[in-house]
Design an enzyme around this catalytic site. Structure first.
Site, mmCIF file in Angstrom:
data_model
loop_
_atom_site.group_PDB
_atom_site.id
_atom_site.type_symbol
_atom_site.label_atom_id
_atom_site.label_comp_id
_atom_site.label_asym_id
_atom_site.label_seq_id
_atom_site.Cartn_x
_atom_site.Cartn_y
_atom_site.Cartn_z
ATOM 1 C CD GLN A 139 -2.273 1.552 2.174
ATOM 2 O OE1 GLN A 139 -1.944 0.966 3.700
ATOM 3 N NE2 GLN A 139 -4.130 2.022 2.674
ATOM 4 C CB ILE A 193 8.509 -11.184 -1.143
ATOM 5 C CG1 ILE A 193 8.247 -13.241 -1.075
ATOM 6 C CG2 ILE A 193 7.090 -11.558 -1.409
ATOM 7 C CD1 ILE A 193 9.905 -13.169 0.039
ATOM 8 C CG ASP A 225 13.123 -14.392 1.200
ATOM 9 O OD1 ASP A 225 12.798 -12.872 2.696
ATOM 10 O OD2 ASP A 225 13.601 -15.498 1.902
ATOM 11 C CE1 TYR A 231 2.615 -3.902 11.676
ATOM 12 C CE2 TYR A 231 0.762 -2.702 12.563
ATOM 13 C CZ TYR A 231 1.611 -3.272 11.575
ATOM 14 O OH TYR A 231 1.863 -1.632 11.082
HETATM 15 C C1 AKB Z 1 -2.701 -1.654 10.831
HETATM 16 O O1 AKB Z 1 -4.379 -1.247 10.641
HETATM 17 O O2 AKB Z 1 -2.474 -2.724 11.371
HETATM 18 C C2 AKB Z 1 -2.140 -1.205 9.714
HETATM 19 C C3 AKB Z 1 -1.479 0.531 11.457
HETATM 20 C C4 AKB Z 1 -2.202 1.398 12.186
HETATM 21 O O3 AKB Z 1 -0.401 -0.047 10.904
HETATM 22 N N1 AKB Z 1 -2.961 -0.061 9.119
#
Ligand code: AKB
Length: 321
Positions: free
Chosen positions: A15, A38, A53, A143
């Site tokens: 994106q 990748i 990679d 994350y």
């Molecule tokens: C997500 O929704 O994981 C991402 C972010 C806010 O980092 N768009």
């Protein structure tokens, strides 16, 4: 055109990468920017492209040396929603990829690194309104944990090895040129496509879930802005808070209805709701403004107008309203 830098964008077909490569090429020329992902993508038709990679440090080193790369933008990562489905792999991808790039800068093979962080570094105990740069973080997603750890490592490499690494905590990003890739804020892009295609949208977040967001031209401006700022202005080497808009699904639906009065939205929250509920509602980015002049340009109305105008233009051949 500036020709002194040779830039590698890793994860260039995603994106952010799609638009970043285009903008960087306007500054550094087509051959000054190597796109990489990748696997080979349509982007390969537009200029230099490599399959990389990021977990393979030898593959990365070979390409960096072959092109005499001076700056790397590392965008390859697994986002919040997808990462929850495969936490171990997400951790490896997000962390090993970062180490492989930071080590190139530590060895002085490259001179500058851009690495994106996210509002996901914040968690349920973080103040939700106008979240400050320095505050309780305690992210609850894999994350977010990887982004917080990554921020610490960026600062460590700067302090210990003088690595010129720069980073921004992106909010949800909205653009018409490329699709989002597995985040919790993706609804804010999908909603435009569905509004134009079908006139309705079922949202996976509840109607009043307010989150920090940003229109892609602002995100690109910030990304290139922090990379081009003089090094002494970048006083934070973990990652800067960055803010622009804050809105809920209900707010954006109201804006879209101004263009498509018959548009309807329904709500069916899924597992992403819990992620969204753990994140801030708005962000204080006054330190970024103070240090390197950050200022956003698009408000919700301007973003909606621009998204709808451009999506209509770009999708003329499809059955867009
Ligand atoms: C997500 O929704 O994981 C991402 C972010 C806010 O980092 N768009």
């Amino acid at each position: 055109m500036r020709t002194c830098e040779k830039i590698l964008v890793i994860g260039s077909s995603g994106q952010i990468g799609t638009e970043l490569v285009e903008n960087l090429r306007n500054i550094y020329g087509i051959d000054g920017v190597i796109a990489s992902d990748i696997k080979i993508t349509e982007q390969a038709k537009e200029g230099p492209f490599e399959v990389i990679d990021v977990l393979n440090s030898q593959n990365l080193l070979e390409i960096v040396k072959r092109h005499n790369i001076s700056q790397v933008y590392l965008l390859a990562a697994m986002l919040s929603a997808t990462a929850e489905k495969n936490p171990k792999f997400a951790w490896d991808l997000n962390m090993i990829g970062l180490f492989n790039v930071l080590d190139l800068a530590k060895e002085k093979i490259i001179s500058k690194v851009y690495w994106p962080s996210s509002i996901a570094v914040f968690g349920p105990n973080t103040p939700k309104q106008n979240t400050p740069q320095y505050t309780v973080m305690e992210p609850s997603t894999v994350y977010g944990i990887s982004k917080q750890a990554g921020e610490r490592w960026c600062e460590y490499y700067f302090n210990k090895y003088n690595v010129d690494v720069r980073s921004l905590r992106y909010p949800g990003l909205i653009g018409w040129k490329s699709a989002p890739g597995g985040g919790t804020t993706d609804y804010a892009v999908h909603i435009f496509h569905e509004a134009l295609k079908t006139g309705s949208y079922e949202c996976f977040l509840s109607e009043n879930t307010t989150l920090p967001m940003m229109y892609m031209p602002d995100a690109i401006k910030a990304t290139i802005g922090i990379m081009e700022a003089d090094a002494d202005k970048i006083k934070i080497r973990s990652s800067y808070n960055l803010s622009s808009l804050s809105f809920s699904p209900k707010d954006i639906a109201t804006e879209i209805k101004k263009h498509i009065p018959e548009f309807s939205i329904s709500y069916k929250p899924d597992s992403r709701q819990q992620i969204a509920d753990s994140w801030p509602k708005s962000i204080d980015s006054s330190i970024a403004s103070e240090h390197w002049n950050w200022k956003s340009e698009f408000d919700l109305t301007e973003m909606t107008n621009d998204m709808i105008k451009n999506l209509k233009k770009s999708k003329k051949s499809e059955t867009y309203k």
